[in-house]
Design an enzyme around this catalytic site. Structure first.
Site, PDB file in Angstrom:
ATOM      1  N   TYR A 142      88.977  13.144 -48.775  1.00  0.00           N
ATOM      2  CA  TYR A 142      90.419  12.802 -48.901  1.00  0.00           C
ATOM      3  C   TYR A 142      90.889  13.329 -50.362  1.00  0.00           C
ATOM      4  CZ  TYR A 142      90.875  10.037 -44.764  1.00  0.00           C
ATOM      5  OH  TYR A 142      90.893   9.452 -43.510  1.00  0.00           O
ATOM      6  N   LYS A 191      75.299   9.875 -44.409  1.00  0.00           N
ATOM      7  CA  LYS A 191      74.991  10.904 -43.425  1.00  0.00           C
ATOM      8  C   LYS A 191      73.709  11.789 -44.478  1.00  0.00           C
ATOM      9  CE  LYS A 191      74.721  13.949 -40.000  1.00  0.00           C
ATOM     10  NZ  LYS A 191      74.284  13.562 -38.734  1.00  0.00           N
ATOM     11  N   ASP A 223      76.370   8.770 -37.355  1.00  0.00           N
ATOM     12  CA  ASP A 223      76.514   9.519 -35.880  1.00  0.00           C
ATOM     13  C   ASP A 223      75.786   8.228 -35.051  1.00  0.00           C
ATOM     14  OD1 ASP A 223      73.946  10.279 -37.304  1.00  0.00           O
ATOM     15  OD2 ASP A 223      73.840  12.049 -35.946  1.00  0.00           O
ATOM     16  N   ASP A 247      87.097   5.763 -42.039  1.00  0.00           N
ATOM     17  CA  ASP A 247      88.472   5.964 -41.287  1.00  0.00           C
ATOM     18  C   ASP A 247      88.015   6.094 -39.963  1.00  0.00           C
ATOM     19  OD1 ASP A 247      90.954   6.872 -40.796  1.00  0.00           O
ATOM     20  OD2 ASP A 247      90.578   8.925 -40.643  1.00  0.00           O
ATOM     21  N   ASP A 251      88.712   2.935 -36.761  1.00  0.00           N
ATOM     22  CA  ASP A 251      89.182   2.971 -35.504  1.00  0.00           C
ATOM     23  C   ASP A 251      88.473   2.627 -34.278  1.00  0.00           C
ATOM     24  OD1 ASP A 251      91.484   4.187 -36.758  1.00  0.00           O
ATOM     25  OD2 ASP A 251      91.878   5.618 -35.092  1.00  0.00           O
TER      26      ASP A 251
END
Ligand code: IPM
Ligand code: MG
Length: 361
Positions: A142, A191, A223, A247, A251
């Site tokens: 970001y 990751k 993942d 982020d 959700d």
């Protein structure tokens, strides 16, 4: 106690949901003898319209001078074609960075009254969903360099992802401390099979683990985590992860609880001045119709009382009132199930019902 709260109503449903949260705070002030003053701040699309800037310095300064910031939501299709650096979201990112709120706490907890609003099978929901995502908020992709250049006559876009050891360490500590206050299980999500920043992340987490022997640390690839959140959410207690993974996973985590409209969040840094916002967006499609769910924002105000102002009883008062209203079957459209005993109400009415239930214990 006297507290000065910077209030960012923002765009879309923002003004409606924040309006209800402010009434709740007024009721707390009356019940417990506090004095809350609200300083309005323009940020997001409304600030672009007014000042040509999603967060002008003078507006930002009001937030930095406050005891904490309450935010509704920013953005909407009206500003979709605004160039990147001037987008409404840039105001929010600047606010987070300048407030130094590196630690974003997003609870994913199912309200028993809303269990059938979860899209998961009842057998999975029955195992319990109650975990927290601790998301690093002011680093990573970001905040790296963003650039679009022309190479060999074609466009090439670049987004840089960096994490320093100290950035990882400070959020890692929040992860461990959060786990210490709960079931003492911390899952670090990265990751590391692909990214250097994730390999450093994992290394720092394991170094820190030695300082928190009471916490059981596990690692999970992002993942796999996305899959595990829907397959077996009850395995999680505290997840700590970097900005963009947090982020996305937050959700997903909010959705399995039934409604993103119910979930508050806190963002804190080195000081007690925090940023509190529901995790949903500005929902422009339902703005101005008095049908939005104000509960995520009302619970964000409760988090502000608990974490920034040390007002646990006051926060409990709000949370109990929300629970009591849900017990009676009142629902905004987003959390309405087929149950004929439920009564659909709008945003203002939901706020009024919650305030009516608020009592000093
Ligand atoms: C969130 C939002 C923001 C983010 C956007 C609006 C910049 O999605 O708070 O999760 O990506 O952090
Ligand atoms: Mg998001």
């Amino acid at each position: 106690m006297k507290k000065n709260i910077a209030v960012i109503r923002g765009d879309g449903i923002g003004p409606e949901i924040v309006g209800e949260a402010l009434k709740v705070l007024d009721k707390i002030a009356a019940l417990y003898g506090h004095e809350f003053t609200f300083t309005d701040v323009d940020m997001g699309g409304c600030a672009i319209d007014r000042f040509g800037d999603p967060l002008p310095q003078a507006e930002l300064d009001k937030c930095l001078a406050s005891d904490s910031v309450l935010l509704g939501a920013v953005g909407g299709p009206k500003w979709n074609d605004v160039p990147g650096p001037m987008r409404p979201e840039k105001g929010l990112l600047r606010l987070r960075a300048d407030m130094g709120v590196y630690s974003n706490n997003r609870p994913a907890k199912i309200w028993p009254q809303l269990a059938d609003a979860s899209p998961l099978k009842p057998s999975i929901v029955a195992q319990g969903i109650d975990f927290i995502i601790v998301r690093e908020l002011i680093g990573g992709i970001y905040f790296g360099a963003h650039n679009t250049i022309t190479k060999d006559g074609r466009l090439l876009a670049i987004d840089e992802l960096t994490y320093s050891e100290s950035e990882i360490e400070r959020i890692g500590r929040i992860g461990f401390e959060t786990a210490q206050k709960r079931s003492k299980r911390l899952c670090s999500v990265e990751k590391s099979n692909v990214l250097d920043s994730s390999r450093l992340w994992k290394k720092v987490m394991h170094r820190l683990a030695a300082e928190y022997p009471d916490v059981e640390l596990s690692d999970m690839l992002v993942d796999n985590c996305a899959m595990q959140i829907v397959k077996n959410p009850s395995q999680f207690d505290v997840i700590v992860t970097e900005n963009m993974f947090g982020d996305i996973l937050s959700d997903e985590a909010s959705m399995i609880t039934g409604s993103i409209g119910m979930i508050p969040s806190s963002s804190l840094g080195a000081s007690s001045c925090g940023l509190y916002e529901p995790i949903h967006g500005s929902a422009p499609d339902i703005a101005g119709q008095d049908i939005a769910n104000p509960i995520g924002t009302i619970l964000s105000a409760a988090m502000m009382l608990r974490y920034s102002f040390d007002m646990a009883a006051e926060a409990d008062c709000i949370e109990s009132a929300v629970s009591a209203v849900l017990d009676e079957g009142y629902r905004t459209g987003d959390i309405l199930s087929g149950d004929p005993a439920c009564i659909q109400v709008g945003c203002t009415e939901m706020g009024r019902l919650i305030i009516e239930k608020m009592k000093r214990e």
